[in-house]
Design an enzyme around this catalytic site. Structure first.
Site, PDB file in Angstrom:
ATOM      1  CB  CYS A 164      -1.014  -0.009   1.142  1.00 33.07           C
ATOM      2  SG  CYS A 164      -0.507  -0.804   2.653  1.00 33.07           S
ATOM      3  NE  ARG A 184       2.651  -9.081   5.271  1.00 37.29           N
ATOM      4  CZ  ARG A 184       1.321  -9.078   5.186  1.00 37.29           C
ATOM      5  NH1 ARG A 184       0.613  -9.949   5.881  1.00 37.29           N
ATOM      6  NH2 ARG A 184       0.709  -8.212   4.403  1.00 37.29           N
ATOM      7  CD  GLN A 191      -0.429  -8.631   0.705  1.00 39.57           C
ATOM      8  OE1 GLN A 191       0.028  -7.515   0.563  1.00 39.57           O
ATOM      9  NE2 GLN A 191      -1.256  -8.924   1.686  1.00 39.57           N
ATOM     10  CG  ASP A 208      -2.327  -5.197  -2.016  1.00 34.18           C
ATOM     11  OD1 ASP A 208      -3.498  -5.094  -1.626  1.00 34.18           O
ATOM     12  OD2 ASP A 208      -1.342  -4.993  -1.302  1.00 34.18           O
ATOM     13  CG  HIS A 256      -3.870   0.005  -2.910  1.00 31.15           C
ATOM     14  ND1 HIS A 256      -2.677  -0.444  -3.444  1.00 31.15           N
ATOM     15  CD2 HIS A 256      -3.900  -0.433  -1.632  1.00 31.15           C
ATOM     16  CE1 HIS A 256      -2.012  -1.099  -2.512  1.00 31.15           C
ATOM     17  NE2 HIS A 256      -2.725  -1.114  -1.405  1.00 31.15           N
ATOM     18  CE  LYS A 316      -8.802  -8.365   9.051  1.00 34.14           C
ATOM     19  NZ  LYS A 316      -7.587  -9.175   8.833  1.00 34.14           N
ATOM     20  CG  HIS A 329      -5.752  -1.146   1.882  1.00 33.24           C
ATOM     21  ND1 HIS A 329      -4.409  -0.856   1.745  1.00 33.24           N
ATOM     22  CD2 HIS A 329      -6.275  -0.119   2.595  1.00 33.24           C
ATOM     23  CE1 HIS A 329      -4.145   0.286   2.365  1.00 33.24           C
ATOM     24  NE2 HIS A 329      -5.261   0.750   2.886  1.00 33.24           N
TER      25      HIS A 329
END
Length: 638
Positions: free
Chosen positions: A329, A358, A376, A378, A380, A459, A505
């Site tokens: 992000c 991570r 990911q 992802d 946005h 979320k 997200h």
């Protein structure tokens, strides 16, 4: 007089102070026989507890979800009792119920699965005797005196504050425990010890190593049998074993928790990404890409430095501290800010397949399910406040469509503000209400998961359900009003004034590596034709037919199929068997008849064989099947 109010609103009066069992018997003897505990004013208690004042009571029967945990906890006590009978020097620690059963950590001589039958036999003696569980409240001094020869129990009791300490006794066994427990041991109709492993006392490697013995317990033998069948199926579907057998991926000591994908694994990987991109293009997304290494100042601005640092990796470049991104992000914020936006540009749906890292403890790494480096999927979405509901609905429908393609069902959870978070109360309220409104409009059931939101916003989580009924948290939709403010994002509204965009997200696969592992187990390695690493293998029955088999392969490959020829000097039966073990969906046998006629003999993984299929008919049907991304192998049915 005590008035008992039941969940349906009915009230029943009792002259004396009844126990939970008395309340159950007052309704019916059949109900009483199936009751294991009660919920008294929202607190789970034993059925033997006296009800001394007007209360709300819910009786817990063997059919209620809480009952199984109570059963498992009671079974742990029964196992500990049996072990003390057999191993006189054993010292007990703790024995909780867990998701799939129970365990007890015990300081004792090493045991193995060979010892399980005698322990189970001793447990069954206690079960057959229907020994009542009896609760007794003692003072701290009494508890210390009782356990004066039990070092682990003494340590636990010494840390407790003065107040209510309870013991549970059945026959000759007493344990320190909060409860509740079953009325008697006879409720445990089926029990089996599963495995034994080592465990350090309080997870501290400097302390004693204990024997952790696991077991499973159920109210019926049928439930136990179903559980054992499920475990066997899960074992067969283990993605790590399938990954090795099918040459999909591997792990190496040189990069713990970071998977290596092989050429066949990359075919599956690219099939997933190609489909993902196709769906996202159709849904109005653009694709972006951001670096994996970004300076500390960015992570301080995003809030990750204060809220997520313990999970991040760092390095210094040109005397400046950098972090490898754990999330995509912040980079997405920088991309948005590269140009000025009008309200007419919104919504902007920007997707990214981002490699993130991570830090996970080595002990929790688990194949593709728990890794340190993963991608990911992802996205946005930047939008105006009045676009919130439509955009969230669009995401929900996109995720449903994609999961349906893989034959995956799902449940929804709304996770609210965690204790560690950024943003104002007002921002969290607006964001949470936005998600709730979209879920209501979506029309599917969901549950509230209090305090489990991301640190920057509430979320919606998708918990997908695989072929074995297991659930996995994959997709997520997070509404964020904090990061746009931290990065000073804005757009120009119709009045030519600066406004702050709202941001979503979201992920669908979540971690592509993890989703890969889930699908490997979901399909048991038998990927649908459109995903299969090798879609068809051609088996010439003798060496003379190898050139013709290669001609067939060229035609199939030119048409877009992933095809190979097995020209080994092995029997046809062995070649067929090897192809089946490799889970190749279509097996083409080439003999003289096929060469002369120009037709094909096709065997599918379901064991069916079709003869005399013309090449063009084969290609038309197979390519149509792949294009539609069907899950079955009913390619040639009329």
């Amino acid at each position: 007089m005590v008035n008992i109010t039941f969940p349906d609103g009915n009230i029943k009066a009792f002259e004396n102070t009844p126990t939970g069992l008395d309340v159950a018997k007052s309704i019916s003897e059949g109900l009483a026989r199936n009751c294991v505990a009660m919920e008294l004013d929202s607190e789970l208690l034993d059925l033997s507890t006296k009800i001394t004042q007007d209360s709300l009571v819910r009786l817990i029967t063997t059919k209620d979800p809480e009952a199984l945990e109570i059963l498992r906890h009671s079974a742990a006590h029964v196992m500990a009792q049996a072990i003390l009978h057999l191993y006189k020097d054993a010292k007990l620690t703790i024995g909780p119920a867990v998701e799939d059963g129970f365990y007890y950590d015990i300081d004792m001589e090493p045991v193995s699965k060979d010892d399980f039958p005698k322990i189970e036999a001793e447990m069954k003696k206690a079960i057959k005797a229907k020994q009542p569980f009896e609760r007794k409240v003692v003072s701290k001094s009494e508890a210390l005196e009782f356990y004066k020869n039990e070092p682990y129990k003494l340590e636990m009791i010494s840390e407790l504050k003065e107040g209510t300490i309870s013991f549970y006794t059945h026959r000759d066994f007493t344990d320190l425990c909060l409860g509740p427990h079953l009325p008697h041991t006879g409720f445990i109709k089926a029990v089996k010890l599963m495995k034994v492993s080592g465990a350090y006392w309080r997870a501290d490697q400097t302390k004693a190593q204990l024997q952790r013995i696991y077991g499973a317990a159920f109210f019926t033998k049928k439930e136990l049998d179903e559980h054992l069948y499920f475990l066997e199926e899960a074992r067969k579907r283990n993605h790590r074993k399938i990954g090795i057998a099918l040459d999909l991926f591997s792990f190496h000591d040189e990069a713990p928790g970071m998977p290596f994908f092989h050429d066949k694994g990359m075919v599956v990987w690219n099939a997933l990404l190609n489909y993902w991109r196709e769906e996202h293009r159709a849904a109005g997304y653009v694709e972006t890409k951001t670096p994996i290494l970004l300076q500390r100042s960015l992570w301080e601005k995003s809030g990750h430095w204060d809220n997520y640092r313990e999970n991040m990796y760092f390095t210094t470049v040109d005397d400046i501290e950098n972090a490898i991104k754990p999330m995509n992000c912040p980079g997405g914020m920088l991309v948005y800010n590269t140009k000025r936006h009008s309200y007419k540009d919104l919504p902007i749906r920007a997707a990214e397949i981002g490699l993130v890292h991570r830090h996970e403890l080595s002990g929790v790494l688990s194949g593709l399910f728990r890794v340190r480096a993963f991608h990911q999927d992802d996205a946005h979405i930047f939008m105006t406040p009045d676009q919130i509901q439509d955009e969230i609905l669009g995401v929900l429908r996109l995720e449903e469509r994609i999961y349906k393609t893989f034959g995956l069902g799902f449940n929804l959870e709304l996770s609210t503000r965690p204790e560690k978070s950024i943003g104002t109360d007002e921002q969290w309220a607006v964001a949470t209400q936005g998600l709730e409104a979209a879920l209501e409009a979506y029309g599917k059931e969901y549950k509230i998961n209090e305090g489990d939101g991301a640190f920057y916003g509430p979320k919606i989580d998708f918990h997908i359900k695989d072929a074995l009924g297991r659930t996995w948290q994959c997709g997520t939709v997070q509404l964020d009003m904090s990061l746009p403010e931290r990065f000073d994002l804005f757009y120009i509204d119709k009045n030519n004034e600066k406004r702050r965009p709202i941001m979503i997200h979201r992920t669908v696969y979540g971690s592509i590596e993890r989703f890969f592992g889930i699908l490997t187990e979901h399909f048991a390695g038998k990927f649908p034709l459109w995903m299969a690493p090798i879609q068809t293998v051609i088996l010439p029955i003798n060496d003379d037919l190898v050139p013709y088999a290669n001609d067939v392969k060229i035609k199939l490959v030119d048409s877009g199929l992933r095809a190979e020829v097995d020209s080994r000097t092995e029997s046809l039966n062995k070649k067929v068997r090897d192809a089946q073990l490799s889970n190749i969906p279509l097996i083409l046998t080439i003999g003289n008849k096929e060469k002369e006629s120009g037709n094909l003999s096709v065997r599918t993984l379901d064991g069916k064989v079709r003869f005399g299929i013309p090449h063009e008919d084969f290609l038309n049907r197979v390519l149509s099947h792949i294009k539609e991304r069907k899950l079955d192998l009913e390619i040639f049915s009329e």
